[in-house]
Design a protein around this motif. Structure first.
Motif, mmCIF file in Angstrom:
data_model
loop_
_atom_site.group_PDB
_atom_site.id
_atom_site.type_symbol
_atom_site.label_atom_id
_atom_site.label_comp_id
_atom_site.label_asym_id
_atom_site.label_seq_id
_atom_site.Cartn_x
_atom_site.Cartn_y
_atom_site.Cartn_z
ATOM 1 N N ASP A 1 109.789 115.873 -12.148
ATOM 2 C CA ASP A 1 109.822 115.603 -13.588
ATOM 3 C C ASP A 1 109.504 114.132 -13.871
ATOM 4 O O ASP A 1 108.762 113.820 -14.796
ATOM 5 N N TYR A 2 110.060 113.262 -13.047
ATOM 6 C CA TYR A 2 109.819 111.814 -13.166
ATOM 7 C C TYR A 2 108.327 111.504 -13.049
ATOM 8 O O TYR A 2 107.767 110.715 -13.825
ATOM 9 N N ILE A 3 107.666 112.145 -12.080
ATOM 10 C CA ILE A 3 106.236 111.922 -11.877
ATOM 11 C C ILE A 3 105.421 112.499 -13.034
ATOM 12 O O ILE A 3 104.513 111.852 -13.562
ATOM 13 N N GLN A 4 105.751 113.716 -13.428
ATOM 14 C CA GLN A 4 104.984 114.378 -14.484
ATOM 15 C C GLN A 4 105.063 113.640 -15.822
ATOM 16 O O GLN A 4 104.118 113.689 -16.616
ATOM 17 N N ALA B 1 115.533 115.221 -18.355
ATOM 18 C CA ALA B 1 115.021 116.581 -18.203
ATOM 19 C C ALA B 1 116.100 117.587 -18.562
ATOM 20 O O ALA B 1 117.274 117.384 -18.260
ATOM 21 N N ARG B 2 115.700 118.672 -19.186
ATOM 22 C CA ARG B 2 116.660 119.710 -19.549
ATOM 23 C C ARG B 2 117.061 120.521 -18.314
ATOM 24 O O ARG B 2 116.222 120.830 -17.465
ATOM 25 N N PHE B 3 118.339 120.865 -18.242
ATOM 26 C CA PHE B 3 118.822 121.648 -17.108
ATOM 27 C C PHE B 3 118.044 122.951 -16.971
ATOM 28 O O PHE B 3 117.662 123.348 -15.864
ATOM 29 N N PRO C 1 121.923 110.036 -6.448
ATOM 30 C CA PRO C 1 120.501 110.295 -6.692
ATOM 31 C C PRO C 1 120.235 110.908 -8.065
ATOM 32 O O PRO C 1 119.248 110.569 -8.718
ATOM 33 N N ILE C 2 121.116 111.801 -8.511
ATOM 34 C CA ILE C 2 120.926 112.460 -9.795
ATOM 35 C C ILE C 2 121.947 111.945 -10.797
ATOM 36 O O ILE C 2 123.152 111.927 -10.526
ATOM 37 N N VAL C 3 121.456 111.527 -11.953
ATOM 38 C CA VAL C 3 122.323 111.122 -13.063
ATOM 39 C C VAL C 3 122.348 112.274 -14.054
ATOM 40 O O VAL C 3 121.293 112.793 -14.437
ATOM 41 N N ARG C 4 123.532 112.651 -14.478
ATOM 42 C CA ARG C 4 123.680 113.844 -15.308
ATOM 43 C C ARG C 4 124.541 113.550 -16.526
ATOM 44 O O ARG C 4 125.589 112.927 -16.417
ATOM 45 N N ASP C 5 124.095 114.011 -17.679
ATOM 46 C CA ASP C 5 124.883 113.954 -18.914
ATOM 47 C C ASP C 5 125.397 115.352 -19.189
ATOM 48 O O ASP C 5 124.631 116.244 -19.587
ATOM 49 N N VAL C 6 126.689 115.553 -18.946
ATOM 50 C CA VAL C 6 127.274 116.889 -19.070
ATOM 51 C C VAL C 6 127.171 117.404 -20.503
ATOM 52 O O VAL C 6 126.891 118.585 -20.736
ATOM 53 N N ARG D 1 121.340 117.003 -19.719
ATOM 54 C CA ARG D 1 120.109 116.286 -19.366
ATOM 55 C C ARG D 1 120.281 115.607 -18.008
ATOM 56 O O ARG D 1 121.391 115.151 -17.666
ATOM 57 N N TYR D 2 119.175 115.494 -17.280
ATOM 58 C CA TYR D 2 119.221 114.986 -15.910
ATOM 59 C C TYR D 2 118.147 113.927 -15.688
ATOM 60 O O TYR D 2 117.037 114.024 -16.228
#
Length: 399
Positions: A69-72, A90-92, A132-137, A141-142
């Motif tokens: 997603d980061y690359i795209q 990015a959406r879950f 590695p992954i940051v998440r907003d519960v 969103r990731y």
């Protein structure tokens, strides 16, 4: 960071070849400076067919989809003028759908995206202090931790250069998946060929089954072959059972496989009917693993199928000694030990297989291995698709 020699394994040259393509003479420097690449190196030890490690892909794909997603979105491009810190994430649902589209990913759950990747990464690199992954519960969103994708390497001229490893991460995971795909497809094709050979050359089929019980065989394969042998063994045994004395009748023992290997099934791999016995396959003699499985079923007795050449008594003694060192209270230890109904080791499986062969059951074992391999690797003879060159394409998934 671990030394290069201690980190090196069979897939490491492939990983380094990818880095060489992206970073030239500084490939090894990038590798040694990156916790993400070090983590991936650890997670690709199962690439070769003979690895003891299970070919699980959940954490690989959790990393894969957020990096992809980061690359795209264009953040991996140099001088793009984009601020990832301002990205809405990015959406879950999009990430979850994407990981299930990937080879071996059709049955993946949300655990790796939500916590398991971060938890395991922290075990490998506790001092990094960044998941590695940051998440907003709240918003579901990731984000990938961008700092972990940007690796600083000092050039020969003394100047530091920042390399973005995002494209290399995707390529490494793709290479690993392809290696596992080739190994699984090769094993399945071998199973089919040997099953046919078993009708004309049984000695080759016997040698093949014996080989799959070796200590260096993939854990999934060991579980499949163990099940095929035990199903055939118990299928030749009967008991007398009935609700009342006058309804007692002879019944065959039937062993059922509860799901794919590595599945979240409560610690039960096989179930026997009508006795209601539970079986769990394991490659370890770790008291924590055994007692956790026992606790999952509220200390209902479990028979453990162990990939070990040690005797059942040696294994039982080792478990008990570990338990005493951990709990110190014999009453607690004995409660758990009573729940270890039987220990079936490699020698027991070999003995059972010999008896099955002598009774004419070799083909049933071979056919069951083929059936369970197809289930494990999501292969359906009726759903073969033809690729551009006319070859059959396998749909593979993680169990």
């Amino acid at each position: 960071m671990p030394s290069f020699d201690s980190a090196h394994h069979a897939f490491t040259p492939t990983l380094l070849a990818v880095l060489k393509k992206h970073f030239g003479d500084y490939a090894l420097d990038v590798f040694m400076s990156s916790p993400i690449l070090g983590y991936l190196n650890n997670k690709t030890r199962a690439a070769n067919r003979g690895s003891k490690a299970r070919g699980a892909f959940a954490n690989h794909y959790a990393l894969y989809v957020v990096v992809e997603d980061y690359i795209q979105k264009g953040y991996a491009k140099e001088n793009a003028g984009l601020s990832y810190a301002k990205y809405e994430g990015a959406r879950f649902s999009d990430l979850f759908r994407r990981q299930r589209e990937l080879p071996f990913g059709a049955k993946l759950q949300n655990h790796a995206l939500n916590s398991r990747l971060n938890d395991e990464f922290k075990k490998f690199y506790p001092s990094v202090g960044k998941p590695p992954i940051v998440r907003d519960v709240a918003t579901q969103r990731y984000w990938i931790q961008e700092d972990l994708l940007q690796v600083a390497v000092r050039h020969k001229d003394g100047k530091d250069h920042i390399y973005n490893i995002a494209p290399a991460v995707i390529e490494i995971i793709n290479a690993y998946v392809e290696a596992k795909r080739a190994a699984f497809e090769g094993f399945l094709e071998t199973c089919r060929q040997i099953a046919e050979l078993g009708k004309q050359a049984p000695e080759k089929a016997i040698a093949f089954v014996v080989q799959q019980l070796a200590s260096n065989v993939d854990a999934r394969v060991f579980e499949i072959v163990s099940y095929a042998i035990l199903k055939a063994k118990y299928g030749r045994e009967t008991i007398w059972i009935g609700e009342r004395k006058e309804t007692v009748a002879k019944a065959a023992l039937v062993l059922y496989k509860t799901g794919r290997t590595n599945a979240n099934d409560g610690g039960i791999d096989f179930v026997m009917k009508p006795l209601g016995r539970f079986f769990q396959v394991t490659e370890t003699i770790d008291v924590n693993k055994y007692f956790l499985d026992i606790d999952k079923v509220q200390r209902f007795p479990i028979s453990f199928v162990v990939k070990s050449v040690e005797s059942a008594e040696q294994i039982r003694t080792a478990i008990r000694q570990q338990a005493l060192a951990k709990y110190r209270i014999e009453a607690i230890v004995e409660t758990y030990m009573k729940a270890v109904e039987e220990i079936i080791n490699v020698k027991d499986l070999m003995t059972a297989f010999d008896a099955v062969v002598e009774s004419g059951g070799l083909q049933s074992v071979m056919d069951e291995i083929v059936v369970q391999s197809k289930v494990e690797f999501n292969y359906n003879d009726d759903d073969e698709e033809q690729d551009d060159e006319g070859g059959a394409t396998l749909s593979l998934l993680e169990g």
